[in-house]
Design a protein around this motif. Structure first.
Motif, PDB file in Angstrom:
ATOM      1  N   LEU A  45     -10.095  22.305  45.824  1.00  0.00           N
ATOM      2  CA  LEU A  45     -10.522  23.206  46.896  1.00  0.00           C
ATOM      3  C   LEU A  45      -9.307  23.762  47.633  1.00  0.00           C
ATOM      4  O   LEU A  45      -9.248  24.952  47.936  1.00  0.00           O
ATOM      5  CB  LEU A  45     -11.448  22.475  47.869  1.00  0.00           C
ATOM      6  N   GLU A  46      -8.333  22.915  47.886  1.00  0.00           N
ATOM      7  CA  GLU A  46      -7.103  23.363  48.542  1.00  0.00           C
ATOM      8  C   GLU A  46      -6.385  24.409  47.697  1.00  0.00           C
ATOM      9  O   GLU A  46      -5.947  25.443  48.213  1.00  0.00           O
ATOM     10  CB  GLU A  46      -6.177  22.163  48.773  1.00  0.00           C
ATOM     11  N   HIS A  47      -6.282  24.168  46.400  1.00  0.00           N
ATOM     12  CA  HIS A  47      -5.612  25.120  45.507  1.00  0.00           C
ATOM     13  C   HIS A  47      -6.367  26.444  45.430  1.00  0.00           C
ATOM     14  O   HIS A  47      -5.752  27.515  45.431  1.00  0.00           O
ATOM     15  CB  HIS A  47      -5.452  24.521  44.114  1.00  0.00           C
ATOM     16  N   ALA A  48      -7.690  26.387  45.373  1.00  0.00           N
ATOM     17  CA  ALA A  48      -8.494  27.619  45.334  1.00  0.00           C
ATOM     18  C   ALA A  48      -8.290  28.416  46.621  1.00  0.00           C
ATOM     19  O   ALA A  48      -8.182  29.646  46.588  1.00  0.00           O
ATOM     20  CB  ALA A  48      -9.965  27.280  45.138  1.00  0.00           C
ATOM     21  N   GLY A  49      -8.211  27.719  47.745  1.00  0.00           N
ATOM     22  CA  GLY A  49      -7.955  28.399  49.015  1.00  0.00           C
ATOM     23  C   GLY A  49      -6.605  29.076  49.035  1.00  0.00           C
ATOM     24  O   GLY A  49      -6.450  30.180  49.565  1.00  0.00           O
ATOM     25  N   ARG A  50      -5.614  28.421  48.433  1.00  0.00           N
ATOM     26  CA  ARG A  50      -4.277  29.019  48.369  1.00  0.00           C
ATOM     27  C   ARG A  50      -4.268  30.272  47.505  1.00  0.00           C
ATOM     28  O   ARG A  50      -3.652  31.274  47.865  1.00  0.00           O
ATOM     29  CB  ARG A  50      -3.271  28.017  47.810  1.00  0.00           C
ATOM     30  N   VAL A  51      -4.955  30.223  46.385  1.00  0.00           N
ATOM     31  CA  VAL A  51      -5.023  31.406  45.518  1.00  0.00           C
ATOM     32  C   VAL A  51      -5.679  32.561  46.284  1.00  0.00           C
ATOM     33  O   VAL A  51      -5.187  33.690  46.257  1.00  0.00           O
ATOM     34  CB  VAL A  51      -5.782  31.113  44.209  1.00  0.00           C
ATOM     35  N   ALA A  52      -6.767  32.282  46.978  1.00  0.00           N
ATOM     36  CA  ALA A  52      -7.444  33.314  47.771  1.00  0.00           C
ATOM     37  C   ALA A  52      -6.501  33.885  48.830  1.00  0.00           C
ATOM     38  O   ALA A  52      -6.446  35.100  49.041  1.00  0.00           O
ATOM     39  CB  ALA A  52      -8.706  32.750  48.408  1.00  0.00           C
ATOM     40  N   ASP A  53      -5.732  33.004  49.483  1.00  0.00           N
ATOM     41  CA  ASP A  53      -4.769  33.465  50.485  1.00  0.00           C
ATOM     42  C   ASP A  53      -3.685  34.337  49.863  1.00  0.00           C
ATOM     43  O   ASP A  53      -3.299  35.365  50.430  1.00  0.00           O
ATOM     44  CB  ASP A  53      -4.108  32.273  51.182  1.00  0.00           C
ATOM     45  N   PHE A  54      -3.172  33.940  48.690  1.00  0.00           N
ATOM     46  CA  PHE A  54      -2.132  34.723  48.027  1.00  0.00           C
ATOM     47  C   PHE A  54      -2.630  36.109  47.645  1.00  0.00           C
ATOM     48  O   PHE A  54      -1.907  37.099  47.777  1.00  0.00           O
ATOM     49  CB  PHE A  54      -1.607  34.003  46.781  1.00  0.00           C
ATOM     50  N   LEU A  55      -3.864  36.195  47.169  1.00  0.00           N
ATOM     51  CA  LEU A  55      -4.425  37.495  46.805  1.00  0.00           C
ATOM     52  C   LEU A  55      -4.556  38.389  48.043  1.00  0.00           C
ATOM     53  O   LEU A  55      -4.230  39.578  47.996  1.00  0.00           O
ATOM     54  CB  LEU A  55      -5.775  37.322  46.113  1.00  0.00           C
TER      55      LEU A  55
END
Length: 90
Positions: A45-55
């Protein structure tokens, strides 16, 4: 992305990059899967949130660069009058 929104960029490339980011974001939200249990620390979940933030951040950077009318330190601005430098003559 490097060729359209890297150090050397122009309006057409930035618009293309923003379109690609939008496509990637749509695919990400359509296909993202975060497994795990609610009571556990979930690094997925943390990694998915980071990907969303990077996009989101990538899109914001392209949007900002597209609307900027002077250089912010890039050695290779294209399509900016006077290379992004303000005239020294006053």
């Amino acid at each position: 992305m490097w060729t359209t929104a890297g150090l050397s960029r122009n309006a057409a490339g930035l618009k293309e990059a923003m379109a690609r980011i939008g496509t990637l974001r749509d695919e990400f939200w359509k296909d993202v899967y975060v497994g795990g249990k609610g009571e556990d620390l979930n690094q997925s979940l943390e990694h998915a949130g980071r990907v969303a933030d990077f996009l989101e951040f990538a899109e914001l950077m392209c949007h900002d660069a597209l609307h900027r009318e002077e250089s912010c330190g890039s050695p290779l601005p294209r399509g900016v009058p006077d290379g992004g430098r303000r005239s020294q003559a006053r």
